[in-house]
Structures are given as structure tokens and as C-alpha cells.
Design a protein around this motif. Structure first.
Motif, PDB file in Angstrom:
ATOM      1  N   LEU A   1     -14.564  26.135 -27.392  1.00 42.60           N
ATOM      2  CA  LEU A   1     -15.019  24.980 -26.627  1.00 42.60           C
ATOM      3  C   LEU A   1     -14.611  23.707 -27.349  1.00 42.60           C
ATOM      4  N   LEU A   2     -14.022  22.763 -26.609  1.00 42.60           N
ATOM      5  CA  LEU A   2     -13.546  21.508 -27.199  1.00 42.60           C
ATOM      6  C   LEU A   2     -14.246  20.344 -26.496  1.00 42.60           C
ATOM      7  N   PRO A   3     -15.413  19.919 -27.008  1.00 54.07           N
ATOM      8  CA  PRO A   3     -16.153  18.848 -26.345  1.00 54.07           C
ATOM      9  C   PRO A   3     -15.566  17.459 -26.625  1.00 54.07           C
ATOM     10  N   SER A   4     -15.012  16.833 -25.616  1.00 54.19           N
ATOM     11  CA  SER A   4     -14.513  15.452 -25.693  1.00 54.19           C
ATOM     12  C   SER A   4     -13.557  15.225 -26.870  1.00 54.19           C
ATOM     13  N   ALA A   5     -12.769  16.228 -27.202  1.00 60.20           N
ATOM     14  CA  ALA A   5     -11.819  16.096 -28.314  1.00 60.20           C
ATOM     15  C   ALA A   5     -10.586  15.345 -27.823  1.00 60.20           C
ATOM     16  N   ALA A   6     -10.662  14.013 -27.860  1.00 54.86           N
ATOM     17  CA  ALA A   6      -9.617  13.174 -27.278  1.00 54.86           C
ATOM     18  C   ALA A   6      -8.402  13.010 -28.193  1.00 54.86           C
ATOM     19  N   CYS A   7      -8.576  13.208 -29.481  1.00 52.20           N
ATOM     20  CA  CYS A   7      -7.475  13.013 -30.439  1.00 52.20           C
ATOM     21  C   CYS A   7      -7.111  14.357 -31.057  1.00 52.20           C
ATOM     22  N   ILE A   8      -6.070  14.971 -30.541  1.00 48.33           N
ATOM     23  CA  ILE A   8      -5.605  16.274 -31.023  1.00 48.33           C
ATOM     24  C   ILE A   8      -4.173  16.126 -31.507  1.00 48.33           C
ATOM     25  N   SER A   9      -3.914  16.509 -32.733  1.00 44.90           N
ATOM     26  CA  SER A   9      -2.564  16.415 -33.279  1.00 44.90           C
ATOM     27  C   SER A   9      -1.657  17.448 -32.616  1.00 44.90           C
ATOM     28  N   ASP A  10      -0.358  17.225 -32.739  1.00 43.23           N
ATOM     29  CA  ASP A  10       0.603  18.182 -32.181  1.00 43.23           C
ATOM     30  C   ASP A  10       0.412  19.565 -32.780  1.00 43.23           C
ATOM     31  N   SER A  11       0.122  19.628 -34.092  1.00 44.39           N
ATOM     32  CA  SER A  11      -0.037  20.935 -34.736  1.00 44.39           C
ATOM     33  C   SER A  11      -1.288  21.650 -34.214  1.00 44.39           C
ATOM     34  N   LYS A  12      -2.366  20.895 -33.983  1.00 41.60           N
ATOM     35  CA  LYS A  12      -3.579  21.506 -33.430  1.00 41.60           C
ATOM     36  C   LYS A  12      -3.350  21.935 -31.978  1.00 41.60           C
ATOM     37  N   LEU A  13      -2.609  21.122 -31.229  1.00 41.54           N
ATOM     38  CA  LEU A  13      -2.312  21.478 -29.844  1.00 41.54           C
ATOM     39  C   LEU A  13      -1.504  22.773 -29.787  1.00 41.54           C
ATOM     40  N   GLU A  14      -0.569  22.927 -30.703  1.00 45.95           N
ATOM     41  CA  GLU A  14       0.207  24.176 -30.770  1.00 45.95           C
ATOM     42  C   GLU A  14      -0.707  25.354 -31.060  1.00 45.95           C
ATOM     43  N   LYS A  15      -1.689  25.155 -31.946  1.00 53.26           N
ATOM     44  CA  LYS A  15      -2.627  26.238 -32.256  1.00 53.26           C
ATOM     45  C   LYS A  15      -3.498  26.591 -31.046  1.00 53.26           C
ATOM     46  N   ILE A  16      -3.886  25.581 -30.280  1.00 55.10           N
ATOM     47  CA  ILE A  16      -4.674  25.837 -29.068  1.00 55.10           C
ATOM     48  C   ILE A  16      -3.836  26.623 -28.065  1.00 55.10           C
ATOM     49  N   GLU A  17      -2.566  26.243 -27.909  1.00 55.59           N
ATOM     50  CA  GLU A  17      -1.673  26.955 -26.986  1.00 55.59           C
ATOM     51  C   GLU A  17      -1.456  28.394 -27.447  1.00 55.59           C
ATOM     52  N   GLU A  18      -1.334  28.583 -28.747  1.00 57.39           N
ATOM     53  CA  GLU A  18      -1.197  29.935 -29.297  1.00 57.39           C
ATOM     54  C   GLU A  18      -2.457  30.747 -29.010  1.00 57.39           C
ATOM     55  N   TRP A  19      -3.610  30.111 -29.136  1.00 63.18           N
ATOM     56  CA  TRP A  19      -4.904  30.736 -28.851  1.00 63.18           C
ATOM     57  C   TRP A  19      -4.936  31.242 -27.409  1.00 63.18           C
TER      58      TRP A  19
END
Length: 199
Positions: free
Chosen positions: A171-189
Motif C-alpha cells: 500500500l502506497l498512501p499519498s506517496a507523491a515523490c517516487i524516485s525512478d529506482s523505486k518506481l522500477e522496484k514497484i513495477e518489478e513487484w
């Protein structure tokens, strides 16, 4: 941080509150537990009260969460005279051997979370999106409170979990600032078949 060997949360005010609310510090404690778990450090919750019942409740709250406990009565807050203050039991008397009980049954308190849901605390959003308790932190806290009051077990995380972790839902509550590396990890998830819910 280098040199830190303990994560401590001060549960400000009295626990429970005068209104009887116990879980007011839950979201903060979940965040501190995430930091301690991710950095392999012990976690201590410092709580305040004026009675043995309050001391035991603070102990139980910390044990429920899997953290250690520090209790202080701060009886001077009651505004009593010196003679009345001297009649109030000291902190160890409020605890009445509870740590000996914990030591005797130590295996009861040696456990790990079985939560299948993770709530992501976005430090970058907190830092770059107002740095106010009225914005990002309020949404994070509200979600943690909703989870516990709805009967769902969840852990807070400050890093995107590995798809091989115990968690099934992120769950990502109002996480408006996500780095490219974190976004890649979310996509991998998500590609791994696990669920991510962004608010």
C-alpha cells in the motif's frame, strides 16, 4: 545513521490518552519498527502514565508490536505537592516485576511479524511535499489506523520490499515523490504477481 544502535519512539502524552485511545501512536511506532527491522536495530517505545495499569498497558502495547519498552510516570505533571508526590510509587513499583516475567517466559516474546500487507512510508514525499503533519504523514497515519481497526495485520516499510518477501500487498498512501529506482522496484513487484495499491 552511522553510530545509531537503537531506534526509540517517545509516545508523547499519556498512554492511553484521557479519552481512552490506545493506538494514537501506532503509525509512529510502525514507522520506527520499520527502521529498526530494516537496519537490524532494537526498537524501544517510551510511554508515560501515572499508574500500574498504565505501565502494564504500555508494556503490552510494545510487546504486541514486537518492541522493547521504557516507562516513566512523570508524576510531577499531576501538579501535586511534595508530600503527595512522595506517596506515589516510583516507576519500578508501577511495573511490579513485569520484566522478570518477560525474562522468565522469553520464548513467548521471540517472534517475527507474519503480516502479508506492507504500508510504504515515503520519506521523500514527507521531505518534499510540505514537511507538515497536516499533509503526507496524516494520510500515512490514517491508513495505518484504518488497517488495525479493520483487523488487518500490516507492517510499515521504508523501502519497496523484494518480491520474494512475505508481503503480498503493498500500500502506497499519498506517496507523491517516487524516485525512478523505486518506481522500477514497484513495477518489478507488480510483474511478480503481487498487488500494489497507490492512493
Amino acid at each position: 545513521e552511522a553510530g545509531a544502535n537503537t531506534v526509540m519512539l517517545e509516545m508523547c502524552g499519556n498512554t492511553p490518552t484521557a479519552s481512552g485511545k490506545l493506538f494514537g501512536e501506532l503509525s509512529s511506532q510502525m514507522h520506527h519498527l520499520a527502521l529498526s527491522r530494516e537496519n537490524r536495530l532494537p526498537c524501544i517505545g517510551l510511554g508515560y502514565g501515572f499508574s500500574s495499569d498504565a505501565a502494564r498497558l504500555i508494556w503490552a502495547f510494545n510487546k504486541f508490536l514486537g518492541s522493547d519498552m521504557w516507562y516513566s510516570s512523570l508524576a510531577h505533571r499531576l501538579g501535586l505537592g511534595d508530600a503527595d508526590l512522595a506517596a506515589i510509587p516510583d516507576d519500578p513499583e508501577h511495573l511490579d516485576g513485569i520484566f522478570n516475567y518477560e525474562k522468565k517466559y522469553s520464548s513467548w516474546f521471540d517472534s517475527e511479524s507474519a503480516a502479508e500487507c506492507a504500508v510504504f512510508f515515503s520519506r521523500s514525499t514527507l521531505d518534499r511535499y510540505g514537511s507538515s503533519l497536516m499533509d503526507y504523514s496524516a494520510d500515512y497515519s490514517a491508513l495505518c489506523d484504518t488497517m488495525i481497526h479493520s483487523g488487518f495485520d500490516a507492517d510499515a516499510v521504508t523501502r519497496i520490499p523484494d518480491p520474494g518477501s512475505q508481503y503480498k500487498i503493498l500500500l502506497l498512501p499519498s506517496a507523491a515523490c517516487i524516485s525512478d529506482s523505486k518506481l522500477e522496484k514497484i513495477e518489478e513487484w507488480v510483474r511478480s504477481g503481487k498487488k500494489a495499491v497507490a492512493f
